[in-house]
Design a protein around this motif. Structure first.
Motif: not given
Length: 534
Positions: A209-232
């Motif tokens: 799945g997605p990987s990176g620093t927390p800031d990088e993941l927040l920027r690429t998240s669909p709604d700017r939250t880490l929760e959204a990445l659980y279903s990517v």
């Protein structure tokens, strides 16, 4: 900078794993995480977070891929903290940590230091079962920190904790990493990931799945939250083939000697018996209750040569044999299943199974010998045993002792097979009934059907009963017992015609075979760890 030079760097590529023929991890790559850094592994339930952590920690060999660890010589000390609170709950916290330190060959001076680091000094004297959930989590971490690992794996350390306790625990992990330790943990709590240096998501199908620093993941998240990445969904691009891994078996820390482990484990088992008052009361009280029942069940003088009671004498010896069997079985059944999780954790570090089983025998053996001796002494004092030379009573004692040890070995073997104390309780009657029915006491072996005679060969109670009858010279007693005695002689045939030592050899052999079986079962259920590859 000194910590950096002695630190550990971990990475992995192409990790693949299948369980029961079905792929559960595929093409997982772990970015390099070095000393002073924290890697969080996230994903939904069932995504494979724990399986990946076990592969990285060397607890499970992957089917494909490579785990790479860079560390200076002698610096690769690593620990694994499982999700469950795996500490002996009956022991005071300080005592539990001291025994863990002794098993690892760690200086006991580390115990108060580690407790102070984790904020556990105030509860050092409390039994582990009285600690809060957060304190038990920290106690589990404390055990691994005793050996001062440079690489630490934790499986969902904040699971079950309230938000404040979870935040405090992850904050501690970041402080620990700041000392030069490489920290890798799994979590399903997004707030934990914000304190990580690197985050790796596993998609629901076990692919990257997605990987990176927390800031990088927040920027690429669909709604700017880490929760959204659980279903990517996973990246379905072709993965670089990787079909080799570099994991070989070893312990996490240098193993202490077998003799030292036996001494430490024996001391710990004694402490467990001391602090678990209910178990101690049952261990000591059950033989006393059974002895009292024996005294009430049989009248005096059944072995009187002038006026014997042949049928009653056979029943006295049978119930002595069964009492010895029951003592050993009841003591052995709860021993391993009740601490199986602790055993698995210690096997990942330094524990050897031989000293572990020997410690059980060392602690329980004297209790069994005392119970058997007390049973015979009381029955003889109450005239429920024959008036005979000391050698006869020594023969009876050897028989009961070996019967108890064979039953103890059976209990330990069955305890190694089950997973919970409730399952062991269900096994108890299933093991007792055949020992009663096929012992040859109620239905003599010569009178059994062919199938029953074959089954009786495997019953330790049969060999104990026959050895007791031979030692007490039951045939001679029955010859003077009139018509009743002659009828019993005809029914039992040559059941008591063998020397008592024959039964002793059978009982001792069964005990050895069952102990080896227990060792093999534990070796399979609690495998040792693997060494991380380079």
């Amino acid at each position: 900078m000194a910590e950096e030079r002695t630190g550990v760097e971990l990475s992995a590529s192409g990790i693949g794993l299948a369980l029961a023929g079905a792929p559960v991890l595929s093409g997982i790559a772990v970015p390099a995480v070095g000393p002073g850094r924290v890697l969080g592994i996230a994903g939904g339930s069932g995504a494979g977070k724990t399986l990946l952590l076990e592969v990285l920690a060397g607890l499970r060999a992957p089917d494909a891929g490579r785990v790479s660890v860079q560390a200076p010589p002698g610096a690769l000390r690593h620990g694994f903290v499982p999700q469950d609170d795996i500490v002996h709950r009956a022991l005071p916290l300080r005592t539990a940590l001291e025994y863990a330190a002794r098993l690892r060959g760690t200086d006991l001076a580390e115990v108060p230091l580690v407790m102070d680091e984790l904020g556990l000094s105030a509860v050092a004297g409390q039994p582990v079962r009285t600690l809060s959930g957060g304190q038990r989590k920290r106690a589990g971490i404390a055990i691994e920190l005793l050996s001062r690992p440079r690489l630490l794996f934790l499986d969902e350390p904040t699971s079950g904790l309230d938000p404040l306790a979870g935040a405090q625990l992850t904050e501690y992990l970041t402080r620990l990493a700041a000392t030069g330790v490489t920290v890798v943990f799994t979590t399903h709590t997004p707030a934990d990931l914000l304190r990580c240096d690197q985050v790796l998501f596993i998609a629901p199908n076990g692919r990257p799945g997605p990987s990176g620093t927390p800031d990088e993941l927040l920027r690429t998240s669909p709604d700017r939250t880490l929760e959204a990445l659980y279903s990517v969904e996973a990246d379905t691009a072709p993965q670089e083939a990787a079909t080799e891994h570099e994991l070989t078996r070893t312990a996490f820390t240098p193993a202490t000697g077998r003799l030292r482990q036996w001494a430490v484990l024996t001391g710990r088992d004694l402490q467990l018996l001391r602090h678990d008052r209910l178990t101690a009361a049952i261990t000591i009280g059950s033989p006393l209750i059974i002895i009292a029942m024996f005294a009430l069940l049989f009248r005096p003088g059944v072995f009187d040569l002038d006026d014997p009671s042949p049928a009653a004498s056979a029943m006295v010896l049978f119930w002595i044999a069964f009492g010895a069997f029951f003592f050993g079985l009841a003591y052995g059944l709860p021993q391993i299943c009740g601490e199986l999780a602790v055993l698995r954790r210690e096997r990942r570090t330094v524990l050897r199974l031989g000293p572990y089983l020997l410690a059980k025998l060392t602690v329980l053996g004297p209790v069994l010998l005392f119970a058997d001796a007390l049973l015979l002494v009381v029955l003889r004092a109450l005239d429920r045993l024959p008036q005979a030379a000391l050698s006869v009573h020594l023969s009876l004692f050897v028989t009961t002792a070996l019967a108890s040890f064979a039953a103890l070995a059976l209990g330990l073997c069955c305890s190694a097979l089950v997973s919970e104390a409730s399952q062991a309780a269900l096994v108890l009657p299933l093991l007792c009934f055949p020992q009663v029915l096929f012992s040859g006491a109620f239905v003599p072996v010569p009178r059994m059907a062919a199938g029953g005679r074959w089954i009786s060969v495997a019953m330790t109670n049969r060999w104990a009963f026959e050895a007791l009858g031979s030692g007490a010279d039951l045939d001679e007693l029955w010859r003077g017992g009139g018509a009743e005695g002659r009828a019993l002689l005809a029914s039992y045939g040559d059941s008591f015609g063998r020397a008592a030592w024959f039964g002793w050899v059978v009982l001792a052999g069964v005990a050895v075979v069952l102990l080896v079986a227990a060792w093999l079962v534990l070796r399979r259920r609690c495998p040792a760890a693997h060494r991380l590859g380079r």
